[in-house]
Design an enzyme around this catalytic site. Structure first.
Site, PDB file in Angstrom:
ATOM      1  N   MET A 140      24.524 -10.348 -29.152  1.00 59.94           N
ATOM      2  CA  MET A 140      23.299  -9.540 -29.331  1.00 59.94           C
ATOM      3  C   MET A 140      22.670  -9.836 -30.685  1.00 59.94           C
ATOM      4  SD  MET A 140      24.834  -5.890 -28.156  1.00 59.94           S
ATOM      5  CE  MET A 140      25.796  -5.718 -26.648  1.00 59.94           C
ATOM      6  N   SER A 190      35.070  -7.308 -21.041  1.00 59.53           N
ATOM      7  CA  SER A 190      34.078  -7.590 -22.078  1.00 59.53           C
ATOM      8  C   SER A 190      34.722  -7.504 -23.463  1.00 59.53           C
ATOM      9  CB  SER A 190      32.916  -6.598 -21.980  1.00 59.53           C
ATOM     10  OG  SER A 190      32.088  -6.763 -23.106  1.00 59.53           O
ATOM     11  N   ASP A 246      29.580 -10.885 -25.100  1.00 60.45           N
ATOM     12  CA  ASP A 246      28.236 -10.332 -25.294  1.00 60.45           C
ATOM     13  C   ASP A 246      27.687 -10.670 -26.676  1.00 60.45           C
ATOM     14  OD1 ASP A 246      27.764  -8.825 -22.844  1.00 60.45           O
ATOM     15  OD2 ASP A 246      29.454  -7.593 -23.483  1.00 60.45           O
ATOM     16  N   HIS A 260      34.279 -12.065 -20.704  1.00 58.90           N
ATOM     17  CA  HIS A 260      32.837 -11.828 -20.821  1.00 58.90           C
ATOM     18  C   HIS A 260      32.510 -11.617 -22.306  1.00 58.90           C
ATOM     19  CE1 HIS A 260      28.855 -10.661 -19.387  1.00 58.90           C
ATOM     20  NE2 HIS A 260      28.875  -9.705 -20.297  1.00 58.90           N
ATOM     21  N   MET A 311      22.091 -11.810 -25.216  1.00 57.43           N
ATOM     22  CA  MET A 311      21.034 -10.792 -25.289  1.00 57.43           C
ATOM     23  C   MET A 311      20.253 -11.083 -26.564  1.00 57.43           C
ATOM     24  SD  MET A 311      23.440  -7.702 -23.976  1.00 57.43           S
ATOM     25  CE  MET A 311      24.902  -8.699 -24.253  1.00 57.43           C
ATOM     26  N   MET A 328      22.175  -6.100 -14.722  1.00 54.31           N
ATOM     27  CA  MET A 328      22.558  -5.113 -15.735  1.00 54.31           C
ATOM     28  C   MET A 328      22.554  -3.733 -15.084  1.00 54.31           C
ATOM     29  SD  MET A 328      23.381  -6.485 -18.605  1.00 54.31           S
ATOM     30  CE  MET A 328      23.815  -4.852 -19.223  1.00 54.31           C
ATOM     31  N   HIS A 366      27.104 -14.027 -22.379  1.00 55.87           N
ATOM     32  CA  HIS A 366      25.887 -13.283 -22.012  1.00 55.87           C
ATOM     33  C   HIS A 366      25.030 -13.141 -23.262  1.00 55.87           C
ATOM     34  CE1 HIS A 366      24.316  -9.025 -20.639  1.00 55.87           C
ATOM     35  NE2 HIS A 366      23.352  -9.926 -20.703  1.00 55.87           N
TER      36      HIS A 366
HETATM   37  C1  DX5 Z   1      26.114  -4.236 -22.547  1.00 54.23           C
HETATM   38  C2  DX5 Z   1      26.945  -5.473 -22.367  1.00 54.23           C
HETATM   39  C3  DX5 Z   1      28.129  -5.234 -21.525  1.00 54.23           C
HETATM   40  C4  DX5 Z   1      29.078  -4.219 -22.088  1.00 54.23           C
HETATM   41  C5  DX5 Z   1      29.757  -3.542 -20.948  1.00 54.23           C
HETATM   42  O1  DX5 Z   1      24.971  -4.511 -23.243  1.00 54.23           O
HETATM   43  O2  DX5 Z   1      26.207  -6.519 -21.770  1.00 54.23           O
HETATM   44  O3  DX5 Z   1      28.811  -6.436 -21.191  1.00 54.23           O
HETATM   45  O4  DX5 Z   1      30.035  -4.778 -22.953  1.00 54.23           O
HETATM   46  O5  DX5 Z   1      30.518  -2.528 -21.449  1.00 54.23           O
HETATM   47  P1  DX5 Z   1      30.961  -1.293 -20.569  1.00 54.23           P
HETATM   48  O6  DX5 Z   1      31.825  -1.803 -19.468  1.00 54.23           O
HETATM   49  O7  DX5 Z   1      31.713  -0.458 -21.564  1.00 54.23           O
HETATM   50  O8  DX5 Z   1      29.719  -0.602 -20.048  1.00 54.23           O
HETATM   51 ZN    ZN Z   2      27.364  -8.367 -20.917  1.00 54.04          ZN
END
Ligand code: DX5
Ligand code: ZN
Length: 219
Positions: free
Chosen positions: A37, A8, A35, A33, A68, A137, A66
């Protein structure tokens, strides 16, 4: 196909993003990956298109994005233009999920749907066959470095059963708190893709950690 490790980028060093992209390029990771947000769907803001531009330029592997964010339909086209290969939206953020999935595919991307920890797998019964990816998740989304929720194993088993029952080709991705402690059990439960942020980037030699995770998940 073995279990894919997807580091990530949220946990990368944004002052050295090109360096961290190259590390992932040279590692046994299969995907990046990413993220995104919005501070509304989750209580945190991460990054958007300027960072996508850096990834598009330097990442040589699948960009697994991903979202969010609320109302993700507004941005499907722009994520396609910014190099996303897979675009995952949240079940909880889409009023017309079937339409969102169709739009993502129409823009040439693979389509994923993510479930928060409280959302049962059964909610995907009528959409799973249309999804290229289902993301479970294993923490409440918003932050890296949180503790893995144990109920995830049960959900991954249930999702695998649903996929088989519907004769679907959907990949199962697990995201949050993944480490060498749970990678092999998750793979055995049916996970095809394991996201790892903190477990990779908080170590001194992330490239070795990715190799170790890959080995554990595929042993
Ligand atoms: C959380 C994200 C994850 C996050 C995972 O909201 O969707 O992808 O980056 O991070 P770790 O592996 O540190 O839990
Ligand atoms: Zn994620």
């Amino acid at each position: 196909m073995g279990t894919i490790i997807a580091p990530s980028v949220l946990s990368a060093d944004f002052g050295n993003l090109q360096r961290d992209c190259e590390m992932i390029n040279n590692s046994e990771a299969g995907w990046f990956h990413v993220d995104v947000m919005d501070g509304v769907f989750v209580p945190n803001i991460s990054f958007g298109f300027p960072v996508m531009n850096v990834l598009k330029k330097h990442a040589k592997k699948t960009l697994d994005v991903h979202l969010m964010i609320v109302d993700p339909d507004r941005y499907i086209q722009r994520f396609a233009e910014h190099g996303a290969n897979i675009l995952t939206v949240h079940y909880e953020a889409c009023t017309h999920l079937h339409r969102s999935i169709a739009e993502i595919k129409k823009h040439g991307m693979k389509a994923g749907v993510a479930l928060n920890p409280h959302t049962p797998v059964s909610m995907l019964e009528d959409i799973i066959a249309d999804c290229d990816l289902a993301l479970v998740m294993s923490v409440n989304p918003g932050f890296g470095g949180q503790a893995f929720i144990q109920n995830t194993y049960r959900k991954v088993h249930a999702l695998k059963d649903l996929i088989l029952q519907k004769n679907a080709n959907t990949l199962i991705e697990v995201d949050g708190g993944v480490s060498e402690h749970n990678a092999s059990e998750l793979a055995r439960a049916g996970a095809d893709v394991l996201v790892a942020g903190n477990a990779v980037f908080a170590t001194s030699y992330p490239i070795d950690t990715i190799a170790a995770l890959h080995k554990t998940a595929n042993s």
